[in-house]
Design a protein around this motif. Structure first.
Motif, PDB file in Angstrom:
ATOM      1  N   LEU A   4      45.036  60.474  40.675  1.00 17.35           N
ATOM      2  CA  LEU A   4      45.391  60.835  39.293  1.00 17.35           C
ATOM      3  C   LEU A   4      46.747  60.298  38.835  1.00 17.35           C
ATOM      4  O   LEU A   4      46.883  59.875  37.684  1.00 17.35           O
ATOM      5  CB  LEU A   4      45.357  62.362  39.115  1.00 17.35           C
ATOM      6  CG  LEU A   4      43.973  63.001  39.006  1.00 17.35           C
ATOM      7  CD1 LEU A   4      44.093  64.517  38.950  1.00 17.35           C
ATOM      8  CD2 LEU A   4      43.244  62.491  37.766  1.00 17.35           C
ATOM      9  N   PRO A   5      47.778  60.285  39.690  1.00 13.51           N
ATOM     10  CA  PRO A   5      49.090  59.809  39.207  1.00 13.51           C
ATOM     11  C   PRO A   5      49.187  58.298  38.995  1.00 13.51           C
ATOM     12  O   PRO A   5      50.219  57.825  38.516  1.00 13.51           O
ATOM     13  CB  PRO A   5      50.058  60.248  40.326  1.00 13.51           C
ATOM     14  CG  PRO A   5      49.313  61.243  41.140  1.00 13.51           C
ATOM     15  CD  PRO A   5      47.877  60.882  41.023  1.00 13.51           C
ATOM     16  N   ILE A   6      48.154  57.536  39.349  1.00 16.04           N
ATOM     17  CA  ILE A   6      48.256  56.076  39.270  1.00 16.04           C
ATOM     18  C   ILE A   6      48.678  55.622  37.871  1.00 16.04           C
ATOM     19  O   ILE A   6      49.605  54.823  37.722  1.00 16.04           O
ATOM     20  CB  ILE A   6      46.918  55.405  39.661  1.00 16.04           C
ATOM     21  CG1 ILE A   6      46.690  55.534  41.166  1.00 16.04           C
ATOM     22  CG2 ILE A   6      46.909  53.928  39.262  1.00 16.04           C
ATOM     23  CD1 ILE A   6      45.329  55.030  41.637  1.00 16.04           C
ATOM     24  N   ILE A   7      48.006  56.124  36.851  1.00 11.34           N
ATOM     25  CA  ILE A   7      48.276  55.648  35.483  1.00 11.34           C
ATOM     26  C   ILE A   7      49.661  56.078  35.001  1.00 11.34           C
ATOM     27  O   ILE A   7      50.448  55.230  34.572  1.00 11.34           O
ATOM     28  CB  ILE A   7      47.164  56.098  34.515  1.00 11.34           C
ATOM     29  CG1 ILE A   7      45.865  55.345  34.865  1.00 11.34           C
ATOM     30  CG2 ILE A   7      47.561  55.833  33.069  1.00 11.34           C
ATOM     31  CD1 ILE A   7      44.647  55.822  34.125  1.00 11.34           C
ATOM     32  N   PRO A   8      50.024  57.370  35.078  1.00  9.00           N
ATOM     33  CA  PRO A   8      51.382  57.728  34.640  1.00  9.00           C
ATOM     34  C   PRO A   8      52.471  57.103  35.511  1.00  9.00           C
ATOM     35  O   PRO A   8      53.526  56.719  34.999  1.00  9.00           O
ATOM     36  CB  PRO A   8      51.404  59.256  34.728  1.00  9.00           C
ATOM     37  CG  PRO A   8      50.230  59.638  35.554  1.00  9.00           C
ATOM     38  CD  PRO A   8      49.220  58.566  35.379  1.00  9.00           C
ATOM     39  N   ALA A   9      52.210  56.958  36.823  1.00  8.28           N
ATOM     40  CA  ALA A   9      53.223  56.374  37.715  1.00  8.28           C
ATOM     41  C   ALA A   9      53.484  54.915  37.389  1.00  8.28           C
ATOM     42  O   ALA A   9      54.602  54.417  37.566  1.00  8.28           O
ATOM     43  CB  ALA A   9      52.790  56.515  39.169  1.00  8.28           C
ATOM     44  N   THR A  10      52.465  54.223  36.903  1.00  3.75           N
ATOM     45  CA  THR A  10      52.648  52.815  36.535  1.00  3.75           C
ATOM     46  C   THR A  10      53.721  52.687  35.467  1.00  3.75           C
ATOM     47  O   THR A  10      54.516  51.744  35.475  1.00  3.75           O
ATOM     48  CB  THR A  10      51.320  52.225  36.013  1.00  3.75           C
ATOM     49  OG1 THR A  10      50.332  52.357  37.028  1.00  3.75           O
ATOM     50  CG2 THR A  10      51.476  50.756  35.666  1.00  3.75           C
ATOM     51  N   ASN A  11      53.757  53.652  34.552  1.00  6.03           N
ATOM     52  CA  ASN A  11      54.765  53.634  33.486  1.00  6.03           C
ATOM     53  C   ASN A  11      56.115  54.170  33.963  1.00  6.03           C
ATOM     54  O   ASN A  11      57.153  53.555  33.742  1.00  6.03           O
ATOM     55  CB  ASN A  11      54.287  54.463  32.291  1.00  6.03           C
ATOM     56  CG  ASN A  11      53.221  53.753  31.490  1.00  6.03           C
ATOM     57  OD1 ASN A  11      53.338  52.568  31.228  1.00  6.03           O
ATOM     58  ND2 ASN A  11      52.187  54.462  31.121  1.00  6.03           N
TER      59      ASN A  11
END
Length: 594
Positions: A235-242
């Motif tokens: 789940l954190p992949i997308i927010p962590a990318t930013n």
């Protein structure tokens, strides 16, 4: 009739027949889509996107849009082979749609093969039911927005990885093979670097776990919890990318999750109540499909506006119906939940700058197909019969066949509309007459048509008329002002061109506006003012090739060969097109005369 259906079911055991059927029908209904032109976001994301020029240049792809680096990598591959020839991009999009149709077949077939359905009609005729359901997905005209609109490969490719994650998760739960869970995780990661709405994949897989595998009798709760935790770790992949890796969206700077802060989240949510009901209606009755409502879709500022409270009530009843049928009709409930999970990101509280787009239905439409299976083969007893319909299988094949034929005809028609940009945007403004973007883009296409055929003055007059309509609807539409300046230039009204260019720059400074102003000053024999305007354009965008060329030409006329050489060299640095030969020749002359 039953023996014929049994014979068909047996023939469909050969997967080659199934895959061939899906491929041939999809190719037929998209046969008139291959010449559709670039439009709307295609230009910023593909045609004029210097970041996709080299497939191996991952830093550029990452910088352009880190959360969607996979989709831009596929565009860069296309660009490497086809540059700006649309047909290559269309071929890839249609192939993705065919592959998705096959994966949808395999998902539904695997679900209907589960222990829960043993002894039921859906299990006995799972090949037939799965094929007809996959054809609903493949042929529905609402899918045209995600297949023929080139840049919306974003939706179809993200869906492909989403489908593959579901398929291999089901296979993992059936076989316990580690490679299947590893493939599931791989496709989750690929999906999340293709489009942000795939953040819902872990929740979809957990739903499948609890709906179909909770009582499989061979999985301990310890193992189940471990698998769920592994899925949730993604789940954190997308927010962590930013946040962690400082991801960036050059295509839409200053925003996260492609979200716009210009609309309050509650307004967006109330509006989405109507949008979702609109989507549901289109699934059943796909009439008046519209490529782009832009700002013509009614915004609900509170739940009482535009009947949003009625839509909310309808959606609440659908949700309750799904929950009440969890035990006795898993397919109906699963289909409804699939649909809502598929829309959870783009049709909820995350405020996106466009409230309505039909390509957002690309993934959720599978839930619609599963819902139809569940309803037609439901176990409700009516006058002592075990099914809602007296002969559910015959009804399913007949009803779905009618839907497939109707959808195929409508898809062919929709692709005809898409195959010409003037036809497409005329359709848009007919259905969304208050869309300034619609009128502006229609005008731009009239302008392009005039430049291709300067004998047809009617195109130029229509362009002027549509740009003025766009400005009337939205006085701050800087694109309409800028292109209206170009219309005036082509008509020889040079002072009007300058005035309109200045209006553009009051709204937003634009290299295009400065270029138009410079051209007009050149025609008015005011070269210093022209040069000043070109230089202003250069400070807006130092990589703009038409500004660099204009500056080189302006300095060459002034016999300032040092500056001319500088801007011609800059032009060659950023230019990919054939007019490089002309500039190279000029540079040779300048260097000879030094």
């Amino acid at each position: 009739m039953r023996p014929m259906l049994k014979k068909l079911e047996n023939k469909l055991n050969k997967k080659l027949i199934v895959f061939g059927t899906l491929t041939i029908i999809t190719l037929i209904i998209y046969s008139n889509s291959f010449m559709a032109q670039f439009t709307l976001d295609d230009f910023g994301n593909i045609v004029n996107n210097s970041s996709i020029r080299f497939p191996w240049d991952f830093p550029s792809l990452w910088k352009f849009y880190s959360n969607r680096v996979i989709i831009y990598f596929t565009f860069s591959i296309n660009y490497f082979f086809h540059q700006t020839e649309e047909i290559g991009y269309h071929i890839v999009n249609v192939l993705i749609h065919i592959l998705n149709s096959i994966i949808v077949y395999l998902i539904i077939n695997n679900i209907l093969s589960l222990k829960h359905f043993f002894g039921k009609l859906v299990y006995k005729y799972r090949n037939t039911i799965s094929l007809f359901s996959a054809l609903v997905f493949a042929t529905h005209p609402v899918q045209v927005n995600a297949v023929t609109y080139i840049v919306q490969r974003t939706a179809s490719l993200a869906a492909m990885f989403y489908f593959l994650a579901i398929l291999f998760f089901i296979k993992y739960r059936l076989t316990d093979k580690v490679r299947n869970i590893l493939l599931t995780l791989l496709f989750i990661v690929l999906a999340m670097f293709t489009k942000e709405n795939t953040i819902t994949i872990p929740f979809m897989l957990i739903l499948i776990e609890f709906l179909f595998f909770l009582k499989d009798g061979r999985t301990t709760w310890k193992k189940r919890i471990v698998v769920i935790l592994i899925l949730l770790i993604t789940l954190p992949i997308i927010p962590a990318t930013n946040v962690v890796f400082h991801g960036y969206s050059q295509s839409d700077p200053g925003v996260s999750f492609k979200a716009s802060t210009s609309m309050p989240r509650d307004w967006y949510f109330y509006t989405q109540m109507n949008v979702i009901v609109h989507y549901i209606r289109l699934l059943f009755i796909p009439d008046r499909l519209n490529f782009d409502y832009s700002n013509d879709y009614p915004i609900s500022h509170n739940i009482w506006e535009n009947g949003s409270y009625i839509s909310f009530g309808i959606l609440l009843l659908i949700g309750l119906f799904s929950l009440l049928n969890l035990k006795k009709n898993k397919l109906t409930s699963f289909g409804i939940m699939w649909f809502f999970i598929g829309l959870a990101v783009e049709s909820s509280f995350i405020s996106i700058k466009d409230v309505y787009f039909e390509h957002r239905l690309y993934f959720p439409i599978v839930g619609f197909a599963i819902f139809l299976i569940g309803m037609i083969f439901s176990g409700y007893r009516i006058v002592g019969r075990p099914y809602l319909f007296r002969k559910p299988l015959l009804f399913f094949v007949t009803f779905i066949s009618i839907i497939i034929v109707m959808n195929s005809v409508l898809t062919l028609k929709r692709n005809y509309v898409f195959s010409d940009n003037i036809r497409l945007w005329s359709d848009v403004v007919e259905k969304a007459p208050l869309s300034d973007r619609g009128h502006c883009i229609l005008a731009t296409n009239y302008l392009n048509a005039y430049e291709d055929n300067k004998n047809n003055k009617d195109y130029l007059l229509r362009a002027e008329e549509e740009f003025k309509k766009a400005i009337e609807l939205n006085s701050r539409n800087d694109t309409a002002h800028c292109n209206l300046a170009k219309v005036y230039y082509l008509k020889g009204d040079y002072q009007k061109c300058i005035d309109e260019g200045n209006e553009t720059n009051k709204i937003s400074r634009s290299e295009y506006a400065f270029f138009n102003i410079g051209l007009a000053y050149d025609k008015l024999n005011q070269p210093d003012k022209a040069l000043s305007s070109y230089l202003s354009g250069y400070w807006v965008n130092g990589k703009c090739t038409f500004i660099l060329k204009a500056l080189g030409n302006a300095y060459e006329v002034k016999k300032d060969f040092v500056h001319a050489e500088f801007y011609y060299e800059k032009f060659l640095e950023y230019n990919d097109y054939s007019d490089s030969k002309e500039i190279k020749k000029k540079l040779e002359e300048i260097r000879k005369n030094k």
